[in-house]
Write a protein that holds these residues in place. Structure first.
Motif, mmCIF file in Angstrom:
data_model
loop_
_atom_site.group_PDB
_atom_site.id
_atom_site.type_symbol
_atom_site.label_atom_id
_atom_site.label_comp_id
_atom_site.label_asym_id
_atom_site.label_seq_id
_atom_site.Cartn_x
_atom_site.Cartn_y
_atom_site.Cartn_z
ATOM 1 N N ALA A 94 34.448 70.542 -5.100
ATOM 2 C CA ALA A 94 35.420 69.935 -4.182
ATOM 3 C C ALA A 94 36.660 71.165 -4.093
ATOM 4 O O ALA A 94 36.978 71.423 -5.129
ATOM 5 C CB ALA A 94 36.142 68.817 -4.221
ATOM 6 N N GLY A 95 36.781 71.675 -2.988
ATOM 7 C CA GLY A 95 37.901 72.738 -2.702
ATOM 8 C C GLY A 95 37.255 74.157 -2.565
ATOM 9 O O GLY A 95 38.150 75.184 -2.308
ATOM 10 N N ASP A 96 36.095 74.285 -3.109
ATOM 11 C CA ASP A 96 35.527 75.855 -3.127
ATOM 12 C C ASP A 96 34.952 75.959 -1.704
ATOM 13 O O ASP A 96 34.663 75.033 -0.829
ATOM 14 C CB ASP A 96 34.340 75.800 -4.033
ATOM 15 C CG ASP A 96 34.878 75.806 -5.587
ATOM 16 O OD1 ASP A 96 35.890 76.052 -5.878
ATOM 17 O OD2 ASP A 96 33.783 75.591 -6.302
ATOM 18 N N SER A 97 35.052 77.254 -1.417
ATOM 19 C CA SER A 97 34.382 77.571 -0.084
ATOM 20 C C SER A 97 33.540 78.827 -0.152
ATOM 21 O O SER A 97 33.474 79.568 -1.040
ATOM 22 C CB SER A 97 35.478 77.802 0.873
ATOM 23 O OG SER A 97 36.289 78.979 0.613
ATOM 24 N N PHE A 98 32.809 78.908 1.041
ATOM 25 C CA PHE A 98 31.752 80.111 1.105
ATOM 26 C C PHE A 98 31.604 80.345 2.449
ATOM 27 O O PHE A 98 31.835 79.671 3.537
ATOM 28 C CB PHE A 98 30.317 79.804 0.262
ATOM 29 C CG PHE A 98 29.844 78.656 0.961
ATOM 30 C CD1 PHE A 98 28.932 78.779 1.876
ATOM 31 C CD2 PHE A 98 30.009 77.354 0.406
ATOM 32 C CE1 PHE A 98 28.097 77.625 2.533
ATOM 33 C CE2 PHE A 98 29.246 76.354 0.850
ATOM 34 C CZ PHE A 98 28.243 76.447 1.811
ATOM 35 N N VAL A 99 31.304 81.603 2.728
ATOM 36 C CA VAL A 99 30.744 82.016 4.144
ATOM 37 C C VAL A 99 29.374 82.421 4.339
ATOM 38 O O VAL A 99 28.532 82.759 3.607
ATOM 39 C CB VAL A 99 31.679 83.427 4.739
ATOM 40 C CG1 VAL A 99 33.190 82.796 4.612
ATOM 41 C CG2 VAL A 99 31.290 84.471 3.832
ATOM 42 N N GLU A 100 28.812 82.132 5.651
ATOM 43 C CA GLU A 100 27.647 82.582 6.113
ATOM 44 C C GLU A 100 27.781 83.523 7.196
ATOM 45 O O GLU A 100 28.536 83.273 8.222
ATOM 46 C CB GLU A 100 26.773 81.418 6.375
ATOM 47 C CG GLU A 100 26.529 80.402 5.554
ATOM 48 C CD GLU A 100 25.590 79.249 5.784
ATOM 49 O OE1 GLU A 100 24.539 79.664 6.506
ATOM 50 O OE2 GLU A 100 25.855 78.235 5.585
#
Length: 139
Positions: A94-100
């Protein structure tokens, strides 16, 4: 700040938007369109946000997205196991992010827990005319 605004907008709009009719095959997973807005300064592009909710042990089948789609995803609750493109599989809390990036293959998208639910918000910048946001791999 951007993440918090998108999360707040998506959660506020959740009851207003129907579930996507083109979910990838999945187990114990729900994908709901929660926001959609044309970008006024980028003709032909829209922001579309989907809430992905996984029950314990839930997952989405391997998939891709429209070639025009840039995606920013953030985990709202629990932990999500993901493998995008050539990157190694990773667990996001929770709170982490990523991109595609456009054209990326999403080989793994799953709840990292067999006992707790997880949720993530995926915000797409995509061609306005795109209606199918998830394209399951062909078997």
């Amino acid at each position: 700040m951007f993440t918090r605004v998108c999360c707040a907008l998506a959660l506020a709009a959740l009851p207003l938007w129907p579930a996507l009719a083109h979910d990838a095959p999945s187990k114990n997973a729900t994908v709901t369109l929660v926001a959609e807005h044309e970008l006024p300064n980028v003709p032909g592009k829209s922001l579309k946000a989907v809430l992905v909710e996984y029950g314990p042990g839930g997952f989405s089948a391997a998939h891709t997205h429209p070639d025009s789609a840039f995606i920013y995803a953030t985990v709202l609750e629990g932990a999500v196991r993901s493998k995008v493109g050539d990157a190694a599989e990773k667990v996001y809390q929770a709170g982490d992010s990523f991109v595609e990036m456009p054209g990326d293959h999403h080989a793994v998208s799953a709840n990292a827990s067999d006992t707790e639910p997880s949720r993530l918000l995926a915000v797409f910048v995509v061609d306005t005319g795109e209606t199918v946001l998830v394209r399951p791999d062909q078997e």
